[in-house]
Design a protein around this motif. Structure first.
Motif: not given
Length: 564
Positions: A284-287, A298-306, A340-344
């Protein structure tokens, strides 16, 4: 009008222009009504199997005498099993999306499976494109590989009705159950994939303790989540969560691992599911979470991917669609969540590769940032061509080369492993990667191999009227021979093909390509005669012969005899 059906209809209009020329030349389909139906099947194949345009079109077998099969895809065998996907498309101009997939279509598919995958049944009244693929599959089945059939009934409406389901149930009772899976694909599924690039922001309800650590400008969370939470997550977002996951979900009935997951969830051992499963890896970009709690975050996640465990998640979803399982699952699964860093993007690829490399996956995308791929991209650009090291949905121009096509071409033409080029594509970016993309491989060799192999492939797809039967299976062998003739004409070895000799090589090939092709046919025909004598050769035998590479030694011996 159904909005998703309308979106797909617009997409099909674009697809029609993409495939129009090949449809006319290879399938003799020129009527716009027939072309539209074909375009729908093409779109379903491309979407369901994640194929590029060329690969998807090669699956099409529509055109009469097809037993209700409009497209067929044969996977590489893996651990003695062979996944074969059959498609039938039913497209209606009415875009209400309220018509069921027809019962007679299901009946045709049931009969087709009983007939065409029985190696002892004589194939009569069958079109040549389908016959070629069926005989290839039969050859593998005769060698002992177990076929796992995935049937995809595709329409722009509703799933089949209860009467059609009765046909499927009867077939399952007669032996289909363990080897045939039935799937429905419609406009909603296609739109879901097309919209898959939308970000997924959500909440994850963990159970018990969790470990969170910061490292190297990234964060890691390791915890436990109930399978009910996975079910709900997949229900909300579906395959949008799998954009970065490089394994395709194969369905419960066509993958042994998925069956075992399903059976565990049904059994009394489901409380131990956490210990049996390898877990799920997400990025994710951020949790964020409430660190003041002692657990059950309860974990808030942004741009989640499996990125690993997609099949586990989809199997959990299908299993827990059964209400009785959902009510008393008592099962948990390990999750690893990486911020992870969104630009990497490269780091994402490396983690995806590391967590998937022990599984049977398509590694092409994971190698796209490899130093050799970047080097080829630069070298090829200097010669006026474009190298696509990453997959793209756009149609290819004649000056564009994908890494997948390049790998098959190089392995055929320069590495003289045509059987591995055709039938070991799973390993082109795995075990065979260093052989194909060797240290000394340059852009000139890559382009030339691709041009040669494209010519051979075009002959296979649109064979001359007097072409021998073996051409249907021999394109990689023909490419190997044509490459050999070209080097002999130029008095060079492979290492001599570079930017300095590239222009001359292209000129010589263009001038002599038909002669090279005919000579290759002649040499291969002689090799087959030496191998089989005067015996007649069935299509199954031909498919097996070219798959095993029996002819390579004979062709090499022919060449040595010519020299001496």
């Amino acid at each position: 009008m159904n909005i998703n059906a309308a979106i797909v209809d617009q997409q099909i209009t674009k697809v029609m222009e993409t495939i129009r020329e090949r449809a006319a030349n290879e399938l003799n389909i020129r009527n716009d009504d027939m072309l539209k139906s074909l375009a729908f099947v093409f779109l379903c194949v491309k979407t369901a199997l994640d194929l590029d345009d060329v690969e998807a079109f090669d699956c099409l077998v529509e055109g009469g005498q097809d037993f209700g099969v409009d497209a067929i895809h044969i996977s590489n065998e893996y651990r003695g099993e062979l996944t074969i996907s059959l498609f039938q498309g039913k497209y209606k101009r009415n875009l209400k999306g309220d018509s069921h997939f027809p019962e007679n279509g299901i009946v045709k598919l049931v009969n087709a499976i009983k007939y065409i995958f029985n190696p002892n049944a004589i194939l009569e009244n069958i079109n040549e494109r389908l016959r070629t693929k069926v005989e290839e599959a039969r050859s593998l089945i005769s060698d002992g590989h177990i076929p796992q059939i995935k049937v995809l009934a595709c329409n722009n409406g509703l799933q089949w009705n209860s009467s059609a389901q009765d046909e499927i149930d009867r077939a399952n009772e007669e032996g289909f159950k363990d080897q045939v899976a039935w799937c429905h694909v419609n406009h909603d599924n296609i739109v879901q994939v097309l919209q898959g690039t939308k970000k997924v922001d959500d909440k994850l309800q963990l159970s018990g303790k969790a470990v969170v650590e910061d490292m190297n400008f990234s964060r890691v969370l390791i915890g436990r989540i109930a399978v009910e939470e996975i079910h709900a997550l997949m229900k909300r977002h579906g395959e949008r969560l799998l954009d970065r996951n490089i394994r395709r979900y194969l369905g419960l009935q066509t993958n042994r691992v998925n069956k075992e997951i399903y059976e565990t969830l049904k059994s009394s051992h489901r409380a131990n599911f956490y210990f049996y499963n390898n877990g799920i890896t997400l990025t994710c970009d951020k949790f964020s979470y409430n660190a003041l709690q002692s657990g059950d975050y309860i974990v808030n996640v942004e741009n989640l991917q499996i990125i690993n465990g997609g099949q586990t998640c989809m199997t959990i979803y299908e299993a827990l669609e059964n209400p009785s399982l959902l009510a008393s699952s008592e099962a948990y699964v390990l999750i690893r969540l990486y911020q992870l860093p969104s630009n990497d993007e490269n780091l994402v690829h490396q983690i995806t590769f590391a967590t998937n490399s022990q599984n049977p996956v398509d590694l092409r995308d994971l190698k796209s940032n490899h130093e050799k791929q970047i080097q080829l991209e630069t070298d090829i650009a200097q010669l006026g061509y474009s190298y696509k090291r990453k997959r793209s949905d756009s149609s290819l121009r004649s000056t564009e080369i994908t890494s997948g096509v390049a790998a098959e071409s190089i392995l055929s033409v320069w590495r003289r492993r045509p059987h591995q080029a055709k039938y070991f594509s799973r390993e082109h970016f795995g075990k065979l990667y260093d052989i194909i993309f060797s240290k000394n491989l340059n852009g000139s060799q890559t382009i030339l191999a691709t041009i040669i192999h494209r010519y051979s492939e075009n002959k296979r797809k649109r064979p001359p009227q007097d072409a021998p039967t073996f051409l249907r299976y021999a394109s990689c062998f023909i490419s190997m021979q044509m490459g050999k003739y070209l080097l002999k004409e130029m008095n060079l070895n492979v290492s001599g093909v570079n930017h300095q000799t590239f222009k001359d090589a292209m000129t010589i090939f263009e001038k002599n390509k038909e002669r090279f092709f005919q000579t290759a046919l002649s040499d291969i025909e002689k090799a087959l005669e030496e191998l089989y004598g005067d015996s007649s050769i069935s299509l199954q035998q031909l498919a097996a012969t070219f798959r095993r590479g029996d002819l390579i030694g004979i062709l090499d011996k022919q060449e040595n005899n010519e020299i001496h």
